[in-house]
Scaffold this motif. Sequence first.
Motif, PDB file in Angstrom:
ATOM      1  N   TRP A 150       0.849  -1.193   0.000  1.00 38.03           N
ATOM      2  CA  TRP A 150       0.000   0.000   0.000  1.00 38.03           C
ATOM      3  C   TRP A 150       0.883   1.240   0.000  1.00 38.03           C
ATOM      4  O   TRP A 150       1.894   1.309   0.712  1.00 38.03           O
ATOM      5  CB  TRP A 150      -0.897   0.032   1.242  1.00 38.03           C
ATOM      6  CG  TRP A 150      -2.108  -0.821   1.156  1.00 38.03           C
ATOM      7  CD1 TRP A 150      -2.250  -2.081   1.661  1.00 38.03           C
ATOM      8  CD2 TRP A 150      -3.370  -0.486   0.557  1.00 38.03           C
ATOM      9  NE1 TRP A 150      -3.519  -2.555   1.404  1.00 38.03           N
ATOM     10  CE2 TRP A 150      -4.224  -1.591   0.728  1.00 38.03           C
ATOM     11  CE3 TRP A 150      -3.858   0.638  -0.105  1.00 38.03           C
ATOM     12  CZ2 TRP A 150      -5.526  -1.608   0.263  1.00 38.03           C
ATOM     13  CZ3 TRP A 150      -5.158   0.622  -0.575  1.00 38.03           C
ATOM     14  CH2 TRP A 150      -5.972  -0.489  -0.398  1.00 38.03           C
ATOM     15  N   ARG A 151       0.465   2.230  -0.745  1.00 36.83           N
ATOM     16  CA  ARG A 151       1.219   3.478  -0.869  1.00 36.83           C
ATOM     17  C   ARG A 151       0.507   4.560  -0.055  1.00 36.83           C
ATOM     18  O   ARG A 151      -0.590   5.003  -0.405  1.00 36.83           O
ATOM     19  CB  ARG A 151       1.276   3.870  -2.352  1.00 36.83           C
ATOM     20  CG  ARG A 151       2.321   4.886  -2.706  1.00 36.83           C
ATOM     21  CD  ARG A 151       2.231   5.239  -4.184  1.00 36.83           C
ATOM     22  NE  ARG A 151       3.396   5.967  -4.646  1.00 36.83           N
ATOM     23  CZ  ARG A 151       3.394   6.773  -5.703  1.00 36.83           C
ATOM     24  NH1 ARG A 151       2.283   6.935  -6.413  1.00 36.83           N
ATOM     25  NH2 ARG A 151       4.485   7.408  -6.053  1.00 36.83           N
ATOM     26  N   TRP A 152       1.142   4.991   1.028  1.00 40.78           N
ATOM     27  CA  TRP A 152       0.587   6.044   1.869  1.00 40.78           C
ATOM     28  C   TRP A 152       1.380   7.326   1.671  1.00 40.78           C
ATOM     29  O   TRP A 152       2.417   7.330   1.011  1.00 40.78           O
ATOM     30  CB  TRP A 152       0.624   5.636   3.352  1.00 40.78           C
ATOM     31  CG  TRP A 152       0.044   4.281   3.615  1.00 40.78           C
ATOM     32  CD1 TRP A 152       0.713   3.161   4.021  1.00 40.78           C
ATOM     33  CD2 TRP A 152      -1.332   3.884   3.484  1.00 40.78           C
ATOM     34  NE1 TRP A 152      -0.141   2.100   4.158  1.00 40.78           N
ATOM     35  CE2 TRP A 152      -1.406   2.511   3.833  1.00 40.78           C
ATOM     36  CE3 TRP A 152      -2.500   4.544   3.116  1.00 40.78           C
ATOM     37  CZ2 TRP A 152      -2.599   1.798   3.829  1.00 40.78           C
ATOM     38  CZ3 TRP A 152      -3.685   3.834   3.109  1.00 40.78           C
ATOM     39  CH2 TRP A 152      -3.737   2.494   3.455  1.00 40.78           C
ATOM     40  N   TRP A 153       0.940   8.398   2.272  1.00 43.33           N
ATOM     41  CA  TRP A 153       1.670   9.663   2.141  1.00 43.33           C
ATOM     42  C   TRP A 153       1.253  10.627   3.240  1.00 43.33           C
ATOM     43  O   TRP A 153       0.270  10.434   3.945  1.00 43.33           O
ATOM     44  CB  TRP A 153       1.406  10.305   0.777  1.00 43.33           C
ATOM     45  CG  TRP A 153      -0.044  10.468   0.449  1.00 43.33           C
ATOM     46  CD1 TRP A 153      -0.881  11.479   0.828  1.00 43.33           C
ATOM     47  CD2 TRP A 153      -0.836   9.566  -0.321  1.00 43.33           C
ATOM     48  NE1 TRP A 153      -2.129  11.258   0.341  1.00 43.33           N
ATOM     49  CE2 TRP A 153      -2.140  10.095  -0.367  1.00 43.33           C
ATOM     50  CE3 TRP A 153      -0.559   8.377  -0.984  1.00 43.33           C
ATOM     51  CZ2 TRP A 153      -3.173   9.455  -1.053  1.00 43.33           C
ATOM     52  CZ3 TRP A 153      -1.590   7.750  -1.651  1.00 43.33           C
ATOM     53  CH2 TRP A 153      -2.871   8.287  -1.689  1.00 43.33           C
ATOM     54  N   GLY A 154       2.040  11.694   3.373  1.00 46.76           N
ATOM     55  CA  GLY A 154       1.729  12.754   4.317  1.00 46.76           C
ATOM     56  C   GLY A 154       2.528  13.985   3.958  1.00 46.76           C
ATOM     57  O   GLY A 154       3.584  13.901   3.315  1.00 46.76           O
ATOM     58  N   LEU A 155       2.033  15.159   4.354  1.00 43.24           N
ATOM     59  CA  LEU A 155       2.808  16.384   4.192  1.00 43.24           C
ATOM     60  C   LEU A 155       3.978  16.348   5.159  1.00 43.24           C
ATOM     61  O   LEU A 155       3.908  15.710   6.222  1.00 43.24           O
ATOM     62  CB  LEU A 155       1.917  17.604   4.440  1.00 43.24           C
ATOM     63  CG  LEU A 155       0.774  17.789   3.422  1.00 43.24           C
ATOM     64  CD1 LEU A 155      -0.148  18.926   3.852  1.00 43.24           C
ATOM     65  CD2 LEU A 155       1.326  18.038   2.024  1.00 43.24           C
ATOM     66  N   PRO A 156       5.084  17.031   4.856  1.00 42.15           N
ATOM     67  CA  PRO A 156       6.306  16.855   5.656  1.00 42.15           C
ATOM     68  C   PRO A 156       6.157  17.160   7.144  1.00 42.15           C
ATOM     69  O   PRO A 156       6.892  16.605   7.956  1.00 42.15           O
ATOM     70  CB  PRO A 156       7.294  17.823   4.994  1.00 42.15           C
ATOM     71  CG  PRO A 156       6.810  17.971   3.597  1.00 42.15           C
ATOM     72  CD  PRO A 156       5.314  17.870   3.671  1.00 42.15           C
ATOM     73  N   GLY A 157       5.217  18.020   7.502  1.00 41.95           N
ATOM     74  CA  GLY A 157       5.050  18.361   8.908  1.00 41.95           C
ATOM     75  C   GLY A 157       4.067  17.486   9.656  1.00 41.95           C
ATOM     76  O   GLY A 157       3.884  17.669  10.865  1.00 41.95           O
TER      77      GLY A 157
END
Length: 416
Positions: free
Chosen positions: A396-403
């Motif tokens: 699964w490919r997740w993500w988030g903004l750097p902060g």
Amino acid sequence: MSDAALNPSSSLDSPALWSAGAPLLSLALMDARNHTLSLLARFEAAQDAAGLAADVTPSPLWLAGHAAWFAEYWIGRNTRRSLGVQCPPDPLRLPSIDPEADRLWDPAWRSATPAAQAALPAPAEVRAWLLNTLESTLELLDRLPPDDASLYFFRLALFREDLIGAQLVQLAQGHGLPLDLPLPASLSPREALQVPAKRWTLSQRASDFSPEGPPGQLTVELPEFEVDAQPVNWAQYIEFVDDGGYERPELWQPDGWAWLQRQAPARRQAPRHVLNLGVARQGGGGAVLQQRFGQSVRLSGNHPVTHVSWWEADAWCRWAGRRLPDEAEWDLAMHTLARRGFRQGGVVEWTASRLRPWPGARSGPWADYAWPLMEQARVRRGHSPALRARLSDPAWRWWGLPGQDEDWVGFRSCSL
């Protein structure tokens, strides 16, 4: 509902669920709705006991109501749902069973009219909305042909509700609401692993279901590299803190240093939810004291770092003379090094990669999921305690903004 209900051990909570037919999918939708209702009840009980402020943001009540709205919006009201992932993003829609549904639960409507955000129904009305929409969803599912296109939006509704469940768990952690979820694993230190050069193709999971639309495929030529066998642990991170890591701008990217200065109430000196690193500096063997669902928990130095932002992960790597792995390196190591000691440790992990569409990717009907964050967010991989086990496939490919650091997110490093 007991804490055990939050993590059922069954085929309903297995990654194989995303390829399952209507009978098992029906049970999974009920399971997800029970999970939402259970978490919502926890927030209500905490507010009634005056132990939790009523102005939690985002509102747990709104998140729960939105889960039901999302399912009805894309299933019960969608006249083109039989097209599956080929459905246009704005098909002709039928009216909701609640005339106020869009005003209450559509995020686009509420963001355009901030005054409406305080006008939510009573909790009992929201529970009725959750149960009524689930009943209509299951009735439609019972009449469907068993092909992937017909099942697509039912899987999408389940995926969305699972994400909302994870968000509710993160809110519980942030506001000290008692929950009983397993700690990330404590892993004995292992030597870093050498990965030989290889041509590598990244694809999505074993299941064909993709909430963001057809994901495409990326093939890269990777040179030889060295990667940590497991995520960076607290003992390693405390050395960075002790060496003034939060006081040295040369270790931080300019935007990361600016982010650090903005942290309130004062500039942070450790990842989110850390109460005390002093135990480690006083001979505590690298342990930390961390707030976990309203309790102070002592974690050993072998536990992985959690609730860390991308900026902090990157600064640690600069301090250590290393770097974050990119998404392709992480994926290759995960698929090929398990027998040699590659361990995930029960956290999602930052990578160096920006979120970008792979060649051949196309936006699906739910265009608001991944595409608005392309080029802004950083890719994460792995699985956290907030996510249901059916989302534990490491592909699964997740993500988030750097902060962003609300999730149980850590990192590992590579040699330069």
